[in-house]
Motif scaffolding. Sequence first.
Motif, PDB file in Angstrom:
ATOM      1  N   ILE A 142      -3.645  15.193  -8.062  1.00 41.98           N
ATOM      2  CA  ILE A 142      -4.896  14.462  -7.823  1.00 41.98           C
ATOM      3  C   ILE A 142      -6.074  15.246  -8.392  1.00 41.98           C
ATOM      4  O   ILE A 142      -6.976  14.686  -9.027  1.00 41.98           O
ATOM      5  N   ARG A 143      -6.069  16.552  -8.165  1.00 43.56           N
ATOM      6  CA  ARG A 143      -7.153  17.405  -8.682  1.00 43.56           C
ATOM      7  C   ARG A 143      -7.243  17.308 -10.194  1.00 43.56           C
ATOM      8  O   ARG A 143      -8.346  17.240 -10.764  1.00 43.56           O
ATOM      9  N   LEU A 144      -6.100  17.281 -10.880  1.00 45.30           N
ATOM     10  CA  LEU A 144      -6.112  17.193 -12.340  1.00 45.30           C
ATOM     11  C   LEU A 144      -6.686  15.851 -12.816  1.00 45.30           C
ATOM     12  O   LEU A 144      -7.399  15.801 -13.825  1.00 45.30           O
ATOM     13  N   ALA A 145      -6.377  14.782 -12.097  1.00 44.24           N
ATOM     14  CA  ALA A 145      -6.937  13.478 -12.466  1.00 44.24           C
ATOM     15  C   ALA A 145      -8.463  13.500 -12.358  1.00 44.24           C
ATOM     16  O   ALA A 145      -9.169  13.008 -13.249  1.00 44.24           O
ATOM     17  N   THR A 146      -8.978  14.075 -11.267  1.00 44.28           N
ATOM     18  CA  THR A 146     -10.432  14.129 -11.106  1.00 44.28           C
ATOM     19  C   THR A 146     -11.067  15.085 -12.107  1.00 44.28           C
ATOM     20  O   THR A 146     -12.171  14.835 -12.589  1.00 44.28           O
ATOM     21  N   ARG A 147     -10.378  16.157 -12.448  1.00 44.23           N
ATOM     22  CA  ARG A 147     -10.898  17.085 -13.456  1.00 44.23           C
ATOM     23  C   ARG A 147     -11.056  16.396 -14.805  1.00 44.23           C
ATOM     24  O   ARG A 147     -12.041  16.580 -15.516  1.00 44.23           O
ATOM     25  N   ILE A 148     -10.045  15.607 -15.175  1.00 48.59           N
ATOM     26  CA  ILE A 148     -10.097  14.901 -16.456  1.00 48.59           C
ATOM     27  C   ILE A 148     -11.262  13.914 -16.474  1.00 48.59           C
ATOM     28  O   ILE A 148     -12.040  13.860 -17.434  1.00 48.59           O
ATOM     29  N   LEU A 149     -11.406  13.133 -15.407  1.00 44.12           N
ATOM     30  CA  LEU A 149     -12.500  12.168 -15.358  1.00 44.12           C
ATOM     31  C   LEU A 149     -13.856  12.864 -15.397  1.00 44.12           C
ATOM     32  O   LEU A 149     -14.782  12.425 -16.091  1.00 44.12           O
ATOM     33  N   TYR A 154     -17.241  11.003 -16.563  1.00 46.22           N
ATOM     34  CA  TYR A 154     -17.234   9.752 -15.812  1.00 46.22           C
ATOM     35  C   TYR A 154     -17.050  10.085 -14.331  1.00 46.22           C
ATOM     36  O   TYR A 154     -16.028  10.658 -13.941  1.00 46.22           O
ATOM     37  N   LYS A 155     -18.041   9.737 -13.524  1.00 41.33           N
ATOM     38  CA  LYS A 155     -18.008  10.124 -12.116  1.00 41.33           C
ATOM     39  C   LYS A 155     -18.211   8.960 -11.161  1.00 41.33           C
ATOM     40  O   LYS A 155     -18.299   9.157  -9.958  1.00 41.33           O
ATOM     41  N   LYS A 156     -18.242   7.723 -11.692  1.00 43.69           N
ATOM     42  CA  LYS A 156     -18.458   6.557 -10.836  1.00 43.69           C
ATOM     43  C   LYS A 156     -17.112   6.017 -10.345  1.00 43.69           C
ATOM     44  O   LYS A 156     -16.747   4.863 -10.610  1.00 43.69           O
ATOM     45  N   TYR A 157     -16.360   6.862  -9.673  1.00 44.97           N
ATOM     46  CA  TYR A 157     -15.040   6.453  -9.194  1.00 44.97           C
ATOM     47  C   TYR A 157     -14.879   6.815  -7.726  1.00 44.97           C
ATOM     48  O   TYR A 157     -15.631   7.636  -7.180  1.00 44.97           O
ATOM     49  N   GLN A 158     -13.894   6.185  -7.104  1.00 44.76           N
ATOM     50  CA  GLN A 158     -13.568   6.478  -5.711  1.00 44.76           C
ATOM     51  C   GLN A 158     -12.062   6.718  -5.602  1.00 44.76           C
ATOM     52  O   GLN A 158     -11.270   5.959  -6.171  1.00 44.76           O
ATOM     53  N   LEU A 159     -11.688   7.750  -4.887  1.00 38.17           N
ATOM     54  CA  LEU A 159     -10.281   8.056  -4.634  1.00 38.17           C
ATOM     55  C   LEU A 159      -9.878   7.421  -3.311  1.00 38.17           C
ATOM     56  O   LEU A 159     -10.506   7.657  -2.277  1.00 38.17           O
ATOM     57  N   GLU A 160      -8.837   6.595  -3.352  1.00 35.42           N
ATOM     58  CA  GLU A 160      -8.267   6.010  -2.141  1.00 35.42           C
ATOM     59  C   GLU A 160      -6.858   6.546  -1.961  1.00 35.42           C
ATOM     60  O   GLU A 160      -6.110   6.688  -2.940  1.00 35.42           O
ATOM     61  N   ILE A 161      -6.520   6.842  -0.717  1.00 34.73           N
ATOM     62  CA  ILE A 161      -5.243   7.500  -0.460  1.00 34.73           C
ATOM     63  C   ILE A 161      -4.617   6.925   0.814  1.00 34.73           C
ATOM     64  O   ILE A 161      -5.316   6.447   1.709  1.00 34.73           O
ATOM     65  N   ASN A 162      -3.300   6.953   0.865  1.00 37.66           N
ATOM     66  CA  ASN A 162      -2.582   6.449   2.035  1.00 37.66           C
ATOM     67  C   ASN A 162      -1.221   7.115   2.097  1.00 37.66           C
ATOM     68  O   ASN A 162      -0.763   7.701   1.107  1.00 37.66           O
ATOM     69  N   SER A 163      -0.593   7.019   3.236  1.00 34.38           N
ATOM     70  CA  SER A 163       0.812   7.410   3.345  1.00 34.38           C
ATOM     71  C   SER A 163       1.636   6.160   3.582  1.00 34.38           C
ATOM     72  O   SER A 163       1.357   5.394   4.516  1.00 34.38           O
TER      73      SER A 163
END
Length: 414
Positions: A142-149, A154-163
């Motif tokens: 997940i950290r790598l995905a946000t690092r790339i963005l 590009y910072k207009k994103y939201q991370l959604e997570i679930n189990s």
Amino acid sequence: MQPLRGTKDILPDENILWQYIRKIITPILSSSNYNEITTPIIENTELFQRSIGKGTDIINKEMYSFSDQGQRNITLRPEGTASIARAFISNKMYNFNSVNRLWYLGPMFRYERPQHGRQRQFHQLGIECIGSHNPIADVEVIRLATRILNKLEYKKYQLEINSIGKIEERAIYKNILVNYLQKYTNDLDKDSKVRIKTNPLRILDSKCHKTQEIIHYAPKLISCLKSESREYFDNVCELLNSLAIPYNINYNLVRGLDYYNDTAFEIKTQELGSQDTICGGGRYDSLIKQLGGPNTPSVGWAIGLERLIMLIKNEFTSTNNNPYVYLINQNLNTQKYMWTIMNILEEQNIKFELDLSITNFSKKLKKAYKSGAKKCIIIGENEVQTQTMTIKDLQSNDQNTIKLEMFIKTSHFN
């Protein structure tokens, strides 16, 4: 002739942006020891049937499958993870490293109605961390995905997570969900009425507003998770907090592929309409064993390149695509002499364009100005005989002749 519906030519000016993305992602992934892997775009159909799940839209509606001349059932890959898992098994990669960190970038194929940001041939960037059942592996990807963005600004994103728990926990929840939905069957959208029998969890992901209203009050999957699954998810969230990566827990978030378990996540944006997911992924601990390999826990994600490019292209400043040097020659003899100069320019990584026109010198020079080049190298019979070269500055119009030997010794273009 037109391209097939749902396919698109990537023209040279657009390819600059694709190359830029690769240039950005490669050092980011390499620094975390992710290594690039390339798999074939065709696989045995059975690979996807066994991994993705027969109740999914991909298997039922979207695969490009055919029989080849050997009567083998072949499919153009609709996603990357199953192919990576197959490559991991068939190449016995588990014998070399306990953890294999892999990334890929390439075309995928799904028969869908072409929409904004969705094509029938599309491209995905994906990473897979194979061999670890540790919450920190989930957070690493997940950290790598946000690092790339973030690196792509590009910072207009939201991370959604679930189990989504384990198979047995989901089986219990499916029964609870179906019992709840039975009384609303007539109010569900057409796809959800089918899914209630084939893949009820996918109803949670319905884009239909009326169905979402019904789902809002449905029992949540988390209520069926045992302490081990809850603790795992809590640890993932705690590690995300330690990195100050903001996220929302979306209890209705499920992934469209059957092989996921425990952590599921999506990175979304509000700038793409209904096609709002930039990145999707999660943990898949049983897939490799299911395909005949050793029991190997894994986690990964994929980013849709076409959607990503739509989001960043307005912020991207294209580099100059013009040559720095335009090369003019006179005849066959001068063309032979030009090879030496071209070799030198290549060694110095100087971009050039060789004039290919069969016109007089005046028209060739006009083409040099039109090319956008800054310099023009002119080779005539006199330059060949004296082993020189004439360099014209196309901005100041200054012109001078130097010895070829001097040009060879120069470490940069004068």
